[in-house]
Design an enzyme around this catalytic site. Structure first.
Site, PDB file in Angstrom:
ATOM      1  N   TYR A   1      -2.820  -8.043   1.538  1.00 48.29           N
ATOM      2  CA  TYR A   1      -4.155  -7.504   1.262  1.00 48.29           C
ATOM      3  C   TYR A   1      -4.158  -6.703  -0.045  1.00 48.29           C
ATOM      4  O   TYR A   1      -5.060  -6.840  -0.882  1.00 48.29           O
ATOM      5  CB  TYR A   1      -4.569  -6.617   2.437  1.00 48.29           C
ATOM      6  CG  TYR A   1      -5.947  -6.028   2.370  1.00 48.29           C
ATOM      7  CD1 TYR A   1      -7.079  -6.806   2.595  1.00 48.29           C
ATOM      8  CD2 TYR A   1      -6.120  -4.669   2.118  1.00 48.29           C
ATOM      9  CE1 TYR A   1      -8.355  -6.245   2.568  1.00 48.29           C
ATOM     10  CE2 TYR A   1      -7.383  -4.097   2.084  1.00 48.29           C
ATOM     11  CZ  TYR A   1      -8.490  -4.894   2.309  1.00 48.29           C
ATOM     12  OH  TYR A   1      -9.745  -4.330   2.276  1.00 48.29           O
TER      13      TYR A   1
ATOM     14  N   LYS B   1      -6.307  -7.387  -3.397  1.00 49.08           N
ATOM     15  CA  LYS B   1      -7.280  -6.414  -3.885  1.00 49.08           C
ATOM     16  C   LYS B   1      -6.941  -5.921  -5.289  1.00 49.08           C
ATOM     17  O   LYS B   1      -7.836  -5.636  -6.093  1.00 49.08           O
ATOM     18  CB  LYS B   1      -7.374  -5.240  -2.912  1.00 49.08           C
ATOM     19  CG  LYS B   1      -8.013  -5.596  -1.569  1.00 49.08           C
ATOM     20  CD  LYS B   1      -9.384  -6.222  -1.758  1.00 49.08           C
ATOM     21  CE  LYS B   1     -10.155  -6.356  -0.463  1.00 49.08           C
ATOM     22  NZ  LYS B   1     -11.457  -7.017  -0.635  1.00 49.08           N
TER      23      LYS B   1
END
Length: 308
Positions: free
Chosen positions: A168, A172
């Site tokens: 993640y 991001k």
């Protein structure tokens, strides 16, 4: 100052709940026509079907019940063909696209030791390629109309890191890099590109927060920042952190740096000068790779001039 979106057209991905839903409702309330995109629903639902009882369909029903204008779309953001069909629907309905909010995302949390590579690729595909696909699909339309606002959804995990979120966080962080480049390329064409780093209680994060934090960190507390970043007066290449009504800008800064001459440029010299090299009391902000190159060249030139 009243921020108004009357007549503008916005596409919001992952808008069937949480942050995306809050953004969609708020944009519609201020006059925008909204494409509510969410893949959620049964496999039998076509990407252009507004009527089924799906997350996107329910948000559209909320908007229209309040007098707003919206259509549902179930395109998979990882499928460029489906994304371009979604963009074509928006153009057919309203003739332009002013705003894209790349909000769709998934979590597959695990420590790096235990994380599966298939999950890693899936997270990157949804967050990064999903944003790439959607941005690419609207880019030329925004260039043609000499106006556009694109908002990436990054995260504190991508900026600062967070245990168990290597996939993640990597995704991001990549979105910040994408924002920086598109911000540079879009500036002269009237396209501003920003990133929102939200901290909110949503379906994705509900297991992380306790009851007190969950009550404070609502999606609605973040949406005002999102709307500002897609407004006419929005900045560009800006990361806005938001949560619980607090808004803060994050920036990448570097120390002033130390020039080491060629005859004193060994690893040992770097170690010897490390306190000065890493001194953050004097920082420089740079808005492009070109600016950083110029800073390094200027530093070397000044040092060479001083030696003469």
């Amino acid at each position: 100052m009243t921020i108004d979106f009357a007549g503008q057209v916005a596409i919001i991905t992952g808008a069937g709940g949480g942050l995306g839903r809050a953004h969609a409702l708020a944009l519609a309330a201020r006059g925008a026509h909204v494409v509510v995109n969410d893949i959620g629903g049964s496999p039998e639902v076509s990407s252009a079907d507004d009527t089924p009882d799906t997350p996107a369909g329910r948000v559209v029903a909320e908007i229209t019940a309040r007098g707003g204008s919206a259509i549902a779309d179930h395109a998979d953001v990882t499928d460029y063909t489906q994304v371009t069909a979604m963009v074509d629907r928006a153009l057919s309905a309203w003739g332009r696209i002013d705003i894209l909010i790349n909000n769709a995302g998934i979590l597959r949390d695990a420590s790096f030791r235990n994380a599966g590579l298939d999950d890693f690729r899936t997270v990157l595909d949804v967050h990064v390629m999903g944003a790439v696909n959607c941005s690419k699909a609207v880019w030329q339309h925004m260039i043609t109309q000499n106006y556009g606002r694109i908002l990436m959804t990054t995260s504190a995990s991508g900026i600062y890191g967070n245990f168990g979120q290597a996939n993640y966080a990597a995704a991001k962080s990549a979105l910040v890099g994408l924002m920086n480049v598109l911000g540079i390329e879009g500036r002269s064409k009237g396209i501003h590109v920003n990133a929102l780093a939200p901290l909110a209680t949503t379906h994705m994060t509900e297991s992380i927060f306790d009851a007190t934090a969950a009550e404070i960190l609502t999606p609605e507390s973040i949406t005002p920042g999102a709307l500002f970043l897609v407004s006419t007066d929005a900045p560009t290449k800006t990361i806005l952190g938001a949560g619980g009504g607090t808004f803060a800008v994050s920036r990448m800064l570097e120390s002033q740096g130390v020039f080491l001459p060629a005859d004193a440029r060994t690893p040992d010299d770097v170690a010897r000068h490390w306190p000065q090299i890493s001194d953050s009391s004097v920082q420089s902000g740079t808005d492009s790779t070109t600016a950083q190159i110029q800073h390094f060249v200027d530093s070397a030139t000044r040092a060479a001039t001083a030696e003469r």
